[in-house]
Design an enzyme around this catalytic site. Structure first.
Site, PDB file in Angstrom:
ATOM      1  N   ASP A  87      21.671  31.039  29.968  1.00 18.92           N
ATOM      2  CA  ASP A  87      22.934  30.506  30.464  1.00 18.92           C
ATOM      3  C   ASP A  87      22.716  29.624  31.690  1.00 18.92           C
ATOM      4  O   ASP A  87      23.334  28.561  31.835  1.00 18.92           O
ATOM      5  CB  ASP A  87      23.928  31.635  30.764  1.00 18.92           C
ATOM      6  CG  ASP A  87      23.303  32.807  31.492  1.00 18.92           C
ATOM      7  OD1 ASP A  87      22.074  32.832  31.675  1.00 18.92           O
ATOM      8  OD2 ASP A  87      24.056  33.721  31.868  1.00 18.92           O
ATOM      9  N   TYR A 135      17.362  33.779  12.998  1.00 22.74           N
ATOM     10  CA  TYR A 135      17.392  32.928  11.811  1.00 22.74           C
ATOM     11  C   TYR A 135      16.620  33.548  10.653  1.00 22.74           C
ATOM     12  O   TYR A 135      16.916  33.293   9.485  1.00 22.74           O
ATOM     13  CB  TYR A 135      16.815  31.546  12.128  1.00 22.74           C
ATOM     14  CG  TYR A 135      17.681  30.700  13.031  1.00 22.74           C
ATOM     15  CD1 TYR A 135      18.802  31.232  13.657  1.00 22.74           C
ATOM     16  CD2 TYR A 135      17.368  29.385  13.279  1.00 22.74           C
ATOM     17  CE1 TYR A 135      19.590  30.463  14.498  1.00 22.74           C
ATOM     18  CE2 TYR A 135      18.152  28.590  14.112  1.00 22.74           C
ATOM     19  CZ  TYR A 135      19.263  29.147  14.720  1.00 22.74           C
ATOM     20  OH  TYR A 135      20.042  28.381  15.548  1.00 22.74           O
ATOM     21  N   ASP A 149      17.487  25.901  19.591  1.00 18.31           N
ATOM     22  CA  ASP A 149      18.383  25.099  18.761  1.00 18.31           C
ATOM     23  C   ASP A 149      19.544  24.571  19.606  1.00 18.31           C
ATOM     24  O   ASP A 149      19.896  23.383  19.556  1.00 18.31           O
ATOM     25  CB  ASP A 149      18.913  25.965  17.611  1.00 18.31           C
ATOM     26  CG  ASP A 149      19.592  25.145  16.527  1.00 18.31           C
ATOM     27  OD1 ASP A 149      19.696  23.916  16.667  1.00 18.31           O
ATOM     28  OD2 ASP A 149      20.040  25.743  15.535  1.00 18.31           O
ATOM     29  N   ASP A 207      19.957  20.434  21.280  1.00 24.80           N
ATOM     30  CA  ASP A 207      21.120  19.598  20.960  1.00 24.80           C
ATOM     31  C   ASP A 207      21.870  19.202  22.227  1.00 24.80           C
ATOM     32  O   ASP A 207      22.384  18.086  22.340  1.00 24.80           O
ATOM     33  CB  ASP A 207      22.067  20.336  19.998  1.00 24.80           C
ATOM     34  CG  ASP A 207      21.572  20.290  18.561  1.00 24.80           C
ATOM     35  OD1 ASP A 207      20.497  19.704  18.327  1.00 24.80           O
ATOM     36  OD2 ASP A 207      22.245  20.838  17.676  1.00 24.80           O
ATOM     37  N   LYS A 251      16.714  35.716  27.783  1.00 28.62           N
ATOM     38  CA  LYS A 251      17.867  36.492  28.265  1.00 28.62           C
ATOM     39  C   LYS A 251      17.400  37.920  28.513  1.00 28.62           C
ATOM     40  O   LYS A 251      17.956  38.895  28.006  1.00 28.62           O
ATOM     41  CB  LYS A 251      19.002  36.429  27.227  1.00 28.62           C
ATOM     42  CG  LYS A 251      20.367  36.906  27.743  1.00 28.62           C
ATOM     43  CD  LYS A 251      20.895  36.092  28.895  1.00 28.62           C
ATOM     44  CE  LYS A 251      22.316  36.579  29.270  1.00 28.62           C
ATOM     45  NZ  LYS A 251      22.752  36.002  30.563  1.00 28.62           N
TER      46      LYS A 251
END
Length: 352
Positions: A218, A136, A242, A246, A186
Site C-alpha cells: 500500500d 493466480y 500485476d 499497470d 504485505k
C-alpha cells in the site's frame, strides 16, 4: 533465430503486425517466424485457448512475440477455456517465472502523465514480478457454506525456492542499473509475505553492492505516484506486481508504451528463452479500427532481441527509433494524437 509469433485477440494482430515489420526491416540473418493461435481465436478454431500445436511451436522456438488475449464472447466459458488461460498456460508450461516490466518517461511526454511534469520526468524504474505463484496459480473454489451463503476462496502461497529464484533475478537486474532494490510485500498481515521478506533478506547477503529496502504494497502504491523517481528496481509477487506495473504505466502517460519480458531458466543457443508482450490487453472496443498504439509491442520486440538473442545494437536502434518518433510528435490516440496503428509503425520504420 526462431521466433514464435502469437498475435492473439482484439488489437493483438494489429500491433503485432507492426512489430514484425520492424523485425523484418532489420534483415537479421537466420530469422524465422512461426505463427500460432492463442486466446479466443484459438478456442474458436481449435476448441482450446492454448492448443497443443501452438505449445509445440513455442517449445521449438528461441523466443515468443505475444500480442494480447481476451474476447468478451468467451466470458461465459468455464475458466479453463477462457482466452487468458493461454498466457497463464505458456508461463506455467515453459517455466517463465520472471516478468520484467520497465517504465521510463520518454522526453517530451511529461505533460501526458497523470503526475506533475517535474515528478513524472524522474521515472526510470524496472518492476520484476514473479509469474508462476501467488493467488493466480493457487487452489481456487466457489463453495456453499452450511448456512447457504456462497464463498469464494483463492490460495496465496509461495515456496522459498520460488522466492529465491525471482530475488536473484531482481538483484542481478539492480546490479546492471543503479544498484537499488525495493522488495514489496504485505508482511505485516500475510505469512506468505513474511516468508517472501525473510528469503529476500537471505539472498541479499550474496549482493553486498545492492542497497535493499522493504516496503508494504500500500505504501509502494502511494510512493509510486508521490515520488516514482525514488525507485530503481522493484521486486514483488504476482498479484502485487500485476497491479503496480499497470499503475506505473499510467505514470508514464499510457499503457500503450510499456513492454514486458517473461523469462525462465532455459537457455538457447542465442540467450535466455522468453516471452515478450505489451502490457496492455486486447482492447476489443477498438479492435479492427487501426487505432491501437503498437509502440509497446515494438519495444517488446526490442527486449526480445536484447535478452533472447544478445542483439543489443539492434534493440537499441528500435528503442531510439520509437523515442525519436515520439519526440517528432507521432502520437497515437492513447497519447492525445491522431496517428493510427500503421502510421505509427511506418514512422518507427522511417527512423529505424
Amino acid at each position: 533465430m526462431k521466433v514464435a509469433v502469437m498475435p492473439g485477440d482484439g488489437i493483438g494482430p494489429e500491433v503485432t503486425r507492426e512489430a514484425v515489420r520492424v523485425l523484418e526491416a532489420l534483415d537479421l540473418p537466420g530469422l524465422t517466424l512461426l505463427e500460432g493461435d492463442v486466446g479466443g481465436i484459438a478456442y474458436q478454431r481449435h476448441g482450446h485457448p492454448l492448443p497443443a500445436e501452438t505449445l509445440e511451436i513455442a517449445r521449438a522456438a528461441d523466443a515468443i512475440l505475444f500480442g494480447a488475449v481476451g474476447d468478451p464472447a468467451c466470458d461465459a466459458l468455464e475458466r479453463s477455456l477462457r482466452p487468458e488461460q493461454a498466457i497463464l498456460g505458456l508461463r506455467s508450461e515453459l517455466g517463465l517465472f520472471a516478468n520484467l516490466r520497465p517504465a521510463t518517461m520518454f522526453p517530451g511526454l511529461e505533460a501526458l502523465s497523470a503526475l506533475k511534469s517535474e515528478i513524472a520526468a524522474r521515472i526510470d524504474l524496472l518492476i520484476v514480478r514473479e509469474l508462476n505463484g501467488d493467488v493466480y496459480f493457487g487452489e481456487k473454489a466457489i463453495e456453499t457454506l452450511p448456512d447457504g451463503r456462497r464463498r469464494g476462496r483463492d490460495l496465496m502461497s509461495y515456496a522459498e525456492d520460488e522466492v529465491r529464484r525471482i530475488a536473484h533475478v531482481a538483484f542481478r537486474a539492480a546490479q546492471g542499473r543503479r544498484k537499488r532494490l525495493c522488495s514489496v510485500d504485505k508482511a505485516n498481515v500475510l505469512e506468505t509475505s513474511q516468508l517472501w521478506r525473510d528469503v529476500v533478506v537471505e539472498v541479499a547477503a550474496e549482493y553486498p553492492d545492492v542497497a535493499l529496502e522493504h516496503m508494504y504494497v500500500d505504501n509502494a502504491a502511494m510512493q509510486l505516484v508521490r515520488d516514482p523517481g525514488r525507485f530503481d528496481v522493484v521486486v514483488t509477487g504476482n498479484l502485487f506486481g500485476d497491479i503496480l506495473s499497470d499503475q506505473a504505466s499510467m505514470c508514464v502517460g499510457s499503457i500503450g508504451l510499456l513492454a514486458s519480458a517473461a523469462l525462465g531458466e532455459r537457455q538457447t543457443a542465442h540467450g535466455t528463452f522468453g516471452l515478450y508482450e505489451p502490457i496492455h490487453g486486447s482492447a476489443p472496443d477498438i479492435a479492427g479500427k487501426g487505432l491501437a498504439n503498437p509502440m509497446a509491442t515494438i519495444l517488446s520486440a526490442a527486449m526480445m532481441l536484447r535478452h533472447s538473442f544478445g542483439r543489443e545494437d539492434e534493440a537499441a536502434r528500435i528503442e531510439t527509433a520509437v523515442s525519436r518518433a515520439l519526440a517528432d510528435g507521432v502520437r497515437g490516440h492513447d497519447l492525445g494524437g491522431a496517428a493510427g496503428t500503421a502510421t505509427i509503425g511506418e514512422a518507427v520504420l522511417e527512423r529505424l
